[in-house]
Design a protein around this motif. Structure first.
Motif, PDB file in Angstrom:
ATOM      1  N   GLY A  25       0.828  -1.213   0.000  1.00 56.75           N
ATOM      2  CA  GLY A  25       0.000   0.000   0.000  1.00 56.75           C
ATOM      3  C   GLY A  25       0.856   1.253   0.000  1.00 56.75           C
ATOM      4  N   LEU A  26       1.897   1.252   0.853  1.00 59.19           N
ATOM      5  CA  LEU A  26       2.803   2.412   0.927  1.00 59.19           C
ATOM      6  C   LEU A  26       3.486   2.649  -0.427  1.00 59.19           C
ATOM      7  N   GLU A  33       3.198   3.765  -9.632  1.00 54.41           N
ATOM      8  CA  GLU A  33       3.132   2.664 -10.608  1.00 54.41           C
ATOM      9  C   GLU A  33       3.383   1.369  -9.860  1.00 54.41           C
ATOM     10  N   LEU A  34       2.601   0.335 -10.172  1.00 59.89           N
ATOM     11  CA  LEU A  34       2.809  -0.958  -9.528  1.00 59.89           C
ATOM     12  C   LEU A  34       3.546  -1.865 -10.508  1.00 59.89           C
ATOM     13  N   GLY A 104      -3.518   4.403  -8.184  1.00 65.70           N
ATOM     14  CA  GLY A 104      -2.606   3.663  -7.309  1.00 65.70           C
ATOM     15  C   GLY A 104      -2.576   4.232  -5.901  1.00 65.70           C
ATOM     16  N   GLN A 105      -2.563   5.550  -5.797  1.00 62.16           N
ATOM     17  CA  GLN A 105      -2.509   6.176  -4.468  1.00 62.16           C
ATOM     18  C   GLN A 105      -3.755   5.873  -3.661  1.00 62.16           C
ATOM     19  N   ILE A 106      -4.915   5.983  -4.283  1.00 60.56           N
ATOM     20  CA  ILE A 106      -6.154   5.752  -3.532  1.00 60.56           C
ATOM     21  C   ILE A 106      -6.294   4.266  -3.164  1.00 60.56           C
ATOM     22  N   MET A 112      -3.849   0.219   3.068  1.00 57.75           N
ATOM     23  CA  MET A 112      -3.195   0.538   4.355  1.00 57.75           C
ATOM     24  C   MET A 112      -4.223   0.713   5.460  1.00 57.75           C
ATOM     25  N   ALA A 113      -5.311   1.440   5.140  1.00 58.57           N
ATOM     26  CA  ALA A 113      -6.349   1.676   6.158  1.00 58.57           C
ATOM     27  C   ALA A 113      -6.970   0.350   6.596  1.00 58.57           C
TER      28      ALA A 113
END
Lengths: 132, 128
Positions: A25-26, A33-34, A104-106, A112-113
């Protein structure tokens, strides 16, 4: 190995897998980009988490633990609630402040949450107990 | 009172699903869609404690058991969904799945799964 050992080993495996997903997640948040390798790790981590999750929260079919099940279910409820708030607030802030979060960020924020609140709340509740 | 809270959850849930559909179709968060999301969140979350039977003055043991179990299944469904989108994204679908579409589908999965599991377990009962 006894039942207590089984539960402890499952707990270690579950928390370690959770940490891997949290790190993914981080990376999603900061890298935007994954990479393909990370993607395979993500798939494996989710499979491992799936294998251990219901046992970890005391819902294993053979040896159900009522206390762990109750604590686990409450932790899951709390985590579900917080995840929805975090995702919706991220969206609302994106709309109001025009931050421009990427997919990707969201997704990283969501992962993570989910993982941190579930494991954190579960560990706190196991120590504190459920009396309500 | 409980009925009013249930209506609040249902209205909030419908609003969030509507927002999700608009986000998927319109591929945008523009205009005042974010405001609708905030209103949906307020309505949905405001009554959630009572809806799953966890609000203390009205705590209903059966509803709490069913509600928390439904939340567990819903959490797991959402995790699988988010991980699936992350994998689609990683396998090169990043240009096809936009942020609004990814979050729109996630919102729909969250709301539909909690309503669905709560309804199903409410009929099945809480006896293991």
């Amino acid at each position: 190995m006894g039942r207590e050992n089984d539960i402890k080993m499952t707990r270690v495996a579950f928390i370690s897998t959770g940490m891997i997903i949290f790190i993914i997640g981080l990376l999603l948040v900061f890298e935007t980009e994954l990479e393909l390798n990370l993607n395979v790790v993500c798939a494996m981590a989710v499979m491992l988490l799936s294998a251990n999750m219901f046992y970890h929260i005391g819902m294993g079919a053979k040896d159900r633990d009522e206390r762990l099940a109750r604590v686990g279910n409450e932790a899951m409820s709390f985590s579900w609630y917080v995840t929805l708030v975090v995702i919706l607030l991220s969206l609302a802030l994106t709309g109001v402040l025009d931050i421009g979060l990427t997919t990707g960020q969201i997704l990283g924020i969501g992962l993570m949450a989910m993982i941190s609140t579930m494991i954190g709340h579960n560990e706190i509740m196991i120590r504190r107990g459920v009396t309500a | 009172m409980v009925k009013a809270r249930t209506i609040s959850v249902a209205l909030g849930g419908l609003l969030l699903i509507g927002c999700g559909v608009l986000m998927i179709i319109g591929d945008t968060l523009g205009d005042i869609l974010w405001l609708e999301i905030m209103i949906g969140m307020g309505l949905f979350m405001g009554g959630m404690g009572e809806y799953i039977g966890l609000k203390k003055p009205l705590k209903d043991e059966r509803a709490a058991r069913i509600g928390t179990l439904a939340m567990t299944y819903s959490w797991y469904t959402v995790l699988l969904w988010v991980a699936t989108i992350a994998m689609i994204f990683g396998f090169g679908g990043g240009y096809k799945v936009t942020m609004a579409q990814a979050v729109g589908t996630t919102l729909i999965v969250m709301v539909m799964s909690i309503f669905g599991f709560n309804w199903f377990l409410g009929r099945k009962g809480d006896v293991e």
